[in-house]
Design a protein around this motif. Sequence first.
Motif, mmCIF file in Angstrom:
data_model
loop_
_atom_site.group_PDB
_atom_site.id
_atom_site.type_symbol
_atom_site.label_atom_id
_atom_site.label_comp_id
_atom_site.label_asym_id
_atom_site.label_seq_id
_atom_site.Cartn_x
_atom_site.Cartn_y
_atom_site.Cartn_z
ATOM 1 N N ILE A 47 0.797 -1.373 0.087
ATOM 2 C CA ILE A 47 -0.011 0.136 0.140
ATOM 3 C C ILE A 47 0.908 1.218 0.086
ATOM 4 O O ILE A 47 0.240 2.299 -0.179
ATOM 5 C CB ILE A 47 -1.011 0.076 1.081
ATOM 6 N N LEU A 48 2.168 1.124 -0.143
ATOM 7 C CA LEU A 48 3.012 2.497 -0.032
ATOM 8 C C LEU A 48 2.713 3.395 -1.288
ATOM 9 O O LEU A 48 2.828 2.466 -2.354
ATOM 10 C CB LEU A 48 4.510 2.102 -0.368
ATOM 11 N N SER A 49 2.361 4.434 -1.066
ATOM 12 C CA SER A 49 2.004 5.368 -2.328
ATOM 13 C C SER A 49 2.971 6.364 -2.824
ATOM 14 O O SER A 49 2.991 6.935 -3.759
ATOM 15 C CB SER A 49 0.746 5.798 -1.884
ATOM 16 N N SER A 50 3.893 6.743 -1.862
ATOM 17 C CA SER A 50 4.770 7.645 -2.292
ATOM 18 C C SER A 50 6.336 7.043 -2.011
ATOM 19 O O SER A 50 6.779 6.397 -0.902
ATOM 20 C CB SER A 50 4.611 8.984 -1.430
ATOM 21 N N ARG A 81 10.511 -2.099 -6.892
ATOM 22 C CA ARG A 81 10.631 -0.755 -6.173
ATOM 23 C C ARG A 81 11.495 -0.866 -4.815
ATOM 24 O O ARG A 81 11.911 -0.083 -4.251
ATOM 25 C CB ARG A 81 9.169 -0.644 -5.974
ATOM 26 N N PHE A 82 11.666 -2.100 -4.415
ATOM 27 C CA PHE A 82 12.051 -2.179 -2.975
ATOM 28 C C PHE A 82 13.373 -3.045 -2.874
ATOM 29 O O PHE A 82 13.941 -2.896 -1.665
ATOM 30 C CB PHE A 82 11.156 -2.832 -1.941
#
Length: 140
Positions: A47-50, A81-82
């Motif tokens: 749920i990370l958005s930024s 992304r991570f």
Amino acid sequence: MKAINILLVEDNEGDILLTREAFEESKIVNNIHVIKDGKEAVNFFEILSSKEDIPHMILLDINLPKMSGHEVLMYIKNNERFKSIPVIMLTTSSSEKDILQSYRNHVNCYITKPIDVGDFMKAITKIEDFWINIVSIPVK
């Protein structure tokens, strides 16, 4: 200096408290976000958005409820992304199998938690000294 965002994925209240205390004693400004189970950790990333919310470093236990640290590690390192976030496995397990599996899944560092409180505090201080003061980590 900008604050360092640390994600601590740990279900043991005593270890959470000691880790927070060790980081608070330093002169480095850091924000520690605690998640207590593996499934919740994966949900956090989903749920990370930024970019600002992405942690700079992750301290991850292996023995977690709902989903193991190994599964969380695989999720992080298989996600574009991570995957560049440094993940430090901080666990009571000194099992060769756990160590090998962690490195095969691209953990950045594996540390067996010391049993003695003083030694645990020193280990956290050394993690902070190395991973925050010496190593250059990606700034999102």
